[in-house]
Design a protein around this motif. Structure first.
Motif, PDB file in Angstrom:
ATOM      1  N   LEU A  96       3.120  -3.257 -11.507  1.00 42.37           N
ATOM      2  CA  LEU A  96       2.275  -4.077 -10.430  1.00 42.37           C
ATOM      3  C   LEU A  96       3.269  -5.158  -9.678  1.00 42.37           C
ATOM      4  CD1 LEU A  96       0.315  -5.125  -8.734  1.00 42.37           C
ATOM      5  CD2 LEU A  96       0.026  -7.021 -10.316  1.00 42.37           C
ATOM      6  N   LEU A  97       4.229  -5.787 -10.848  1.00 43.89           N
ATOM      7  CA  LEU A  97       5.561  -6.566 -10.483  1.00 43.89           C
ATOM      8  C   LEU A  97       6.368  -5.687  -9.404  1.00 43.89           C
ATOM      9  CD1 LEU A  97       5.824  -9.417 -12.758  1.00 43.89           C
ATOM     10  CD2 LEU A  97       5.462  -9.712 -10.494  1.00 43.89           C
ATOM     11  N   VAL A  98       6.898  -5.043 -10.160  1.00 49.49           N
ATOM     12  CA  VAL A  98       8.136  -4.572  -9.386  1.00 49.49           C
ATOM     13  C   VAL A  98       7.354  -3.796  -8.190  1.00 49.49           C
ATOM     14  CG1 VAL A  98       9.235  -1.894  -9.763  1.00 49.49           C
ATOM     15  CG2 VAL A  98       8.438  -2.802 -12.127  1.00 49.49           C
ATOM     16  N   ALA A  99       5.837  -3.229  -8.086  1.00 51.17           N
ATOM     17  CA  ALA A  99       5.368  -2.878  -6.729  1.00 51.17           C
ATOM     18  C   ALA A  99       5.401  -4.353  -5.797  1.00 51.17           C
ATOM     19  CB  ALA A  99       4.360  -2.133  -7.202  1.00 51.17           C
ATOM     20  N   LEU A 100       5.255  -5.416  -6.417  1.00 50.80           N
ATOM     21  CA  LEU A 100       5.010  -6.362  -5.581  1.00 50.80           C
ATOM     22  C   LEU A 100       6.451  -6.943  -4.498  1.00 50.80           C
ATOM     23  CD1 LEU A 100       2.955  -9.175  -7.665  1.00 50.80           C
ATOM     24  CD2 LEU A 100       2.435  -7.542  -5.514  1.00 50.80           C
ATOM     25  N   ILE A 101       8.063  -6.580  -5.999  1.00 47.32           N
ATOM     26  CA  ILE A 101       9.228  -7.089  -5.425  1.00 47.32           C
ATOM     27  C   ILE A 101       9.398  -5.821  -4.739  1.00 47.32           C
ATOM     28  CG2 ILE A 101      11.552  -6.733  -6.303  1.00 47.32           C
ATOM     29  CD1 ILE A 101      10.487  -7.589  -9.147  1.00 47.32           C
ATOM     30  N   ALA A 156       0.807  -1.131  -0.236  1.00 53.82           N
ATOM     31  CA  ALA A 156       0.274   0.052  -0.149  1.00 53.82           C
ATOM     32  C   ALA A 156       1.089   1.182  -0.530  1.00 53.82           C
ATOM     33  CB  ALA A 156      -0.892  -0.056   1.136  1.00 53.82           C
ATOM     34  N   ALA A 157       2.081   1.212   0.828  1.00 56.09           N
ATOM     35  CA  ALA A 157       2.680   2.342   0.630  1.00 56.09           C
ATOM     36  C   ALA A 157       3.692   2.711  -0.882  1.00 56.09           C
ATOM     37  CB  ALA A 157       3.911   2.198   1.819  1.00 56.09           C
ATOM     38  N   VAL A 158       3.603   1.805  -1.895  1.00 62.41           N
ATOM     39  CA  VAL A 158       4.889   1.650  -2.996  1.00 62.41           C
ATOM     40  C   VAL A 158       3.685   2.823  -3.861  1.00 62.41           C
ATOM     41  CG1 VAL A 158       5.434   0.252  -4.707  1.00 62.41           C
ATOM     42  CG2 VAL A 158       5.208  -0.688  -2.884  1.00 62.41           C
ATOM     43  N   PRO A 159       4.085   3.915  -4.790  1.00 59.99           N
ATOM     44  CA  PRO A 159       3.606   5.028  -4.848  1.00 59.99           C
ATOM     45  C   PRO A 159       2.991   4.087  -6.013  1.00 59.99           C
ATOM     46  CG  PRO A 159       5.770   5.098  -4.776  1.00 59.99           C
ATOM     47  CD  PRO A 159       6.063   4.089  -5.254  1.00 59.99           C
ATOM     48  N   ALA A 160       1.620   5.078  -6.192  1.00 60.20           N
ATOM     49  CA  ALA A 160       0.646   4.960  -7.469  1.00 60.20           C
ATOM     50  C   ALA A 160       1.619   5.167  -9.108  1.00 60.20           C
ATOM     51  CB  ALA A 160      -0.965   5.272  -7.638  1.00 60.20           C
ATOM     52  N   GLY A 161       1.223   4.395  -9.875  1.00 60.43           N
ATOM     53  CA  GLY A 161       1.766   4.136 -10.870  1.00 60.43           C
ATOM     54  C   GLY A 161       2.784   2.869 -10.814  1.00 60.43           C
ATOM     55  N   THR A 162       3.378   2.919  -9.963  1.00 60.69           N
ATOM     56  CA  THR A 162       4.852   1.506 -10.040  1.00 60.69           C
ATOM     57  C   THR A 162       3.916  -0.071 -10.817  1.00 60.69           C
ATOM     58  OG1 THR A 162       5.270   2.040  -7.886  1.00 60.69           O
ATOM     59  CG2 THR A 162       5.919   0.470  -9.179  1.00 60.69           C
TER      60      THR A 162
END
Length: 206
Positions: free
Chosen positions: A87-92, A79-85
């Motif tokens: 998805l797989l980058v955000a999960l990693i 939830a803290a990962v910036p919007a627009g990232t």
């Protein structure tokens, strides 16, 4: 002035602490004595609770290994990962942040849990039986992150691929015990960012 209500009640926090204590003592005993040599009675005694209390939190001994209290931390990190990232980058990023934030003992506990999943047949069988449930749980955080329905076939497909990445990591660590489960999972997710490995590789044929 209105007082902000806690996210969870005192009773729920107490239950969470008891569940975590049972798992902590169980993992310590499994490491010291081995899984088969440790009984539910041993775990309950170490946690200073009744045997019946253990079964209020876990249906069977293998469930104390499969219980994952890191998932809520992962969801907070996601939830803290910036919007627009992507998805797989955000999960990693979320996974790396989650495990980096664990203390040394907790990270060791997670590695032990995964080792038990790989090496104890009844735990492995219980995990396989929960396969569809694991996919459903994964859609629970993937779908909202993308603003899509958890029934979307692409969301479910991605959730299945993520669970597959975990199984692939367990397989590699079983073959190469020097590997870290967490680091291997991150490596596999990095590879998935560019597509399914070998998907377009021509087959050699017989």
């Amino acid at each position: 002035m209105c007082q902000t209500l806690p996210v969870t009640s005192l009773r729920e926090r107490k239950k969470a602490r008891t569940r975590a204590e049972l798992q902590r003592h169980a993992l310590r005993l499994f490491a010291e004595r081995g899984y088969e040599a440790t009984t539910v009675e041993d775990i309950a005694a170490a946690a200073e609770v009744a045997r019946s209390t253990f079964f209020r939190y876990f249906a069977a001994k293998e469930d104390v290994v499969l219980f994952d209290d890191v998932d809520p931390l992962f969801e907070q990190a996601l939830a803290a990962v910036p919007a627009g990232t992507p998805l797989l980058v955000a999960l990693i990023e979320a996974m790396r942040a989650t495990f980096t934030g664990l203390d040394e003992q907790k990270r060791a506990d997670e590695e032990l849990r995964m080792r038990l999943v790989r090496t104890v047949p009844e735990i492995a069988a219980a995990l396989r039986a929960r396969g569809a449930w694991e996919v459903e749980q994964t859609t629970r955080f993937v779908a909202p992150a993308l603003g899509r329905s958890p029934d979307d076939i692409e969301v479910v497909t991605l959730a299945g691929a993520l669970i597959g990445a975990r199984f692939a990591a367990q397989t590699l660590v079983a073959r190469e015990p020097h590997r870290s489960y967490v680091d291997t999972t991150l490596e596999i997710l990095e590879r998935l960012r560019t597509g399914i490995p070998l998907a377009d590789e021509p087959i050699i044929g017989s």
